[in-house]
Scaffold this motif. Structure first.
Motif, mmCIF file in Angstrom:
data_model
loop_
_atom_site.group_PDB
_atom_site.id
_atom_site.type_symbol
_atom_site.label_atom_id
_atom_site.label_comp_id
_atom_site.label_asym_id
_atom_site.label_seq_id
_atom_site.Cartn_x
_atom_site.Cartn_y
_atom_site.Cartn_z
ATOM 1 N N HIS A 13 0.866 -1.175 0.000
ATOM 2 C CA HIS A 13 0.000 0.000 0.000
ATOM 3 C C HIS A 13 0.901 1.222 0.000
ATOM 4 O O HIS A 13 1.640 1.464 0.957
ATOM 5 C CB HIS A 13 -0.916 0.018 1.222
ATOM 6 N N ASN A 14 0.887 1.954 -1.107
ATOM 7 C CA ASN A 14 1.712 3.168 -1.260
ATOM 8 C C ASN A 14 3.203 2.870 -1.068
ATOM 9 O O ASN A 14 3.877 3.480 -0.235
ATOM 10 C CB ASN A 14 1.262 4.263 -0.280
ATOM 11 N N ASP A 42 -1.866 -5.246 -4.470
ATOM 12 C CA ASP A 42 -1.941 -3.804 -4.219
ATOM 13 C C ASP A 42 -3.229 -3.509 -3.462
ATOM 14 O O ASP A 42 -4.324 -3.689 -3.993
ATOM 15 C CB ASP A 42 -1.907 -3.035 -5.535
ATOM 16 N N SER A 45 -3.672 1.290 -3.406
ATOM 17 C CA SER A 45 -2.720 2.371 -3.126
ATOM 18 C C SER A 45 -3.202 3.694 -3.700
ATOM 19 O O SER A 45 -3.823 3.748 -4.766
ATOM 20 C CB SER A 45 -1.354 2.025 -3.721
#
Length: 240
Positions: A13-14, A42, A45
């Motif tokens: 995430h990010n 993912d 994100s």
């Protein structure tokens, strides 16, 4: 394509700047050793992590990319990856780059030398590269957890683990369950082993957790896992 013997599941995430270096390290650690796949999940994100992953797929045939259409948390992302995995054994890594993929072969070697009843090989960060406050908080959390759950595991927060896919999917699912895998696996009747692994400082991005928030959630989770263990009942089954 050869069926993979191990699926490396990485929730993110990010983490856009950590993705390509980590994918490169995973392939360097495993290519030529055993058939594998990399399953990135993912978790919706807000940066361009998904775009980075989709671009990497063209040059990394082992890479698969899954995307949560809404942010669901790390445990949900791990479970998504495990459910999609094609290999019977799963290795997990945190997406921040602090786990070293070079330790995956060490976990595989530990599995090959272990009792077949051992279904989880948990990384143990013996030289943590985190802030003093984070190390202090984790040390106390581990002591409290060990005393309450009696899982005899010195470090359940380490992201690098190796476990059997079938065993994992048979465990009760709840948010933050990834922090209690040794206790849950033992509750299911299997053995676990802790393996010393490397730990690295974060070089990009920011941590998704703070000590207070983790502690507040952890108290509730600990009570829940303790209840599950107290209420567990296993029955031997014979087939004739």
């Amino acid at each position: 394509m050869t069926e993979p013997q191990i699926s490396v599941v990485v929730p993110v995430h990010n983490e856009r700047d950590n993705i390509a270096p980590l994918v490169g390290e995973i392939t360097a650690a495993l290519r030529g050793r055993l058939p594998f796949e990399i399953v990135y999940v993912d978790d919706h994100s807000a940066d361009d992590s998904l775009a980075v992953l989709r671009a990497l797929k063209a040059g990394v045939p082992e890479l698969r990319v899954l995307h949560h259409v809404a942010q669901s948390g790390q445990s949900a992302a791990v479970r998504t990856g495990v459910k999609a995995a094609r290999a019977p054994w799963i290795a997990t890594l945190d997406g921040d780059g602090q786990n070293d993929p070079a330790d995956i072969p060490k976990l595989v070697a530990a599995r090959e030398a272990a009792d077949p009843q051992v279904k989880l090989f948990a990384g143990w960060r013996v030289d943590r590269q985190d802030s003093g406050s984070k190390r202090w908080a984790s040390r106390w959390a581990n002591r409290i957890r060990c005393r309450l759950l009696r899982d005899e595991t010195p470090d359940t927060g380490c992201g690098i683990k190796l476990f059997e896919r079938e065993v994992f999917l048979d465990l009760p699912y709840f948010d933050h369950m990834h922090r209690y895998l040794p206790a849950l696996v033992q509750r299911a009747g299997w053995k676990t082993v802790s393996v010393p692994v490397a730990h690295r400082a974060r070089t990009s991005g920011v941590s998704k957790y703070n000590n207070l928030g983790r502690a507040l959630v952890g108290i509730r989770d600990l009570r829940g896992v303790a209840w599950l263990i107290a209420r567990s009942h296993r029955t031997r089954v014979e087939e004739f």
